[in-house]
Design an enzyme around this catalytic site. Structure first.
Site, short mmCIF file in Angstrom:
data_model
loop_
_atom_site.label_atom_id
_atom_site.label_comp_id
_atom_site.label_asym_id
_atom_site.label_seq_id
_atom_site.Cartn_x
_atom_site.Cartn_y
_atom_site.Cartn_z
NE ARG A 1 17.34 -114.54 -67.78
CZ ARG A 1 18.63 -114.27 -67.68
NH1 ARG A 1 19.32 -114.78 -66.68
NH2 ARG A 1 19.24 -113.52 -68.57
CD GLU B 1 16.36 -111.99 -60.87
OE1 GLU B 1 17.06 -111.00 -61.19
OE2 GLU B 1 16.67 -113.14 -61.15
CG HIS C 1 20.59 -112.27 -61.43
ND1 HIS C 1 19.44 -112.23 -62.18
CD2 HIS C 1 21.53 -112.79 -62.25
CE1 HIS C 1 19.66 -112.70 -63.39
NE2 HIS C 1 20.94 -113.05 -63.46
#
Length: 319
Positions: free
Chosen positions: A237, A266, A284
């Site tokens: 993360r 993000e 991602h």
């Protein structure tokens, strides 16, 4: 009346088909990600919710859904977007299949070690590629054979990355809150405190879940303890790594390179990281195969189907 299931954004058809074939009344929000107001309005009366990491499932959401909410299934590796305390009335699941993310972690180790410039050089051609692209010192970096991999968070993905590292002849050490005796026997891995791992590892791969304690687990102090030729990889993360501190460390040459698949805010990426030649950035996509996304959607849907039919969830989160 069929149970109402809210799907917070478009997901693979395989998951939706699983819900519809179970006879549920399925509502899918089309905006990606949905506006907060729309999300809360759509939650009303839902007995099951299939969410993704872009939606915050908290006390306000639970209150909007009402007392009939029985299960929240999160289509993601982690579940830091779900307030488990607020979700205590139901279940929150983390259903990502293992293989693509662990293979992606392995690739993130390899690409930064080659400075991440090969793709740009290949597109631009030797004449316009990175300086010295055809020379013996172009696109080179530390090899892996005989080097030490430090795994931060030896869960199922961390262990899978460690297995692959062993295949490349790497020594494996790890930092985890608890010891993993079985993994130690299988991998020959040694547990270390985080500081020692950072000081002695040639590659550091981060796989810890995002908790309050893990926020900025890798910050300026920790980066300062790494080897100048070390490579940092984060596929867990974004907020586990302090991006600003990482950008400074890369710019100062305190570490050799980094590979990131996740970011603090993000889809935004720290602007200094975008400028660096010695960082590989991926959007991602660790689980980004058609087959994996289908499996993720189906498993999340199966968690909802199980709970709404009075059965235990297939992959409950253990707090």
């Amino acid at each position: 009346m069929p149970a109402k299931v809210l799907v917070t954004r478009e997901i693979p058809e395989a998951g939706l088909r699983t819900l519809r074939e179970a006879g549920f009344d399925v509502t899918v929000l089309s905006e990606a990600p949905p506006a907060r107001e729309e999300l809360l309005e759509a939650a009303e009366g839902a007995e099951g919710v299939l969410s993704t990491v872009t939606e915050t499932i908290d006390g306000e959401f639970m209150e909007a859904a009402g007392d009939g909410l029985k299960v929240v299934a999160n289509m993601a590796v982690g579940y830091d977007n779900v307030d488990l305390g607020a979700a205590g009335r139901g279940a929150s699941s983390s259903p990502t299949p293992r293989r693509p993310r662990r293979d992606h972690g392995r690739r993130r180790v390899h690409a930064p070690a080659r400075r991440g410039a090969a793709p740009r050089g290949g597109r631009a051609g030797p004449a316009r590629g990175p300086v010295g692209v055809v020379g013996p010192e172009a696109l080179h970096g530390p090899g892996r054979v005989g080097k030490r991999l430090g795994v931060v968070g030896l869960g199922r993905i961390g262990k899978a990355v460690a297995r692959r590292a062993r295949g490349f002849g790497m020594e494996v050490v790890y930092y985890n809150r608890s010891r993993k005796p079985e993994a130690e026997r299988e991998l020959g891995a040694r547990r270390m405190e985080l500081g020692e791992l950072l000081e002695t590892s040639d590659f550091v791969s981060v796989h810890t879940p995002l908790t309050e304690e893990a926020h900025h687990l890798i910050g300026a102090e920790e980066l300062g303890r790494m080897k100048p030729r070390a490579v940092l990889v984060n596929t867990s993360r974004g907020p586990v790594v302090d991006e600003a501190a990482l950008a400074d460390a890369l710019e100062a040459g305190n570490i050799f390179a980094a590979g990131l698949d996740v970011y603090e805010e993000e889809p935004k990426v720290h602007p200094k990281l975008l400028e660096r030649e010695n960082v590989v950035l991926a959007p991602h996509i660790g689980s980004g195969s058609i087959e994996t996304r289908d499996k993720m959607a189906v498993l999340a849907a199966e968690n909802i189907r199980a709970v709404l039919m009075g059965e235990p969830p297939k992959s409950p989160v253990e707090e």
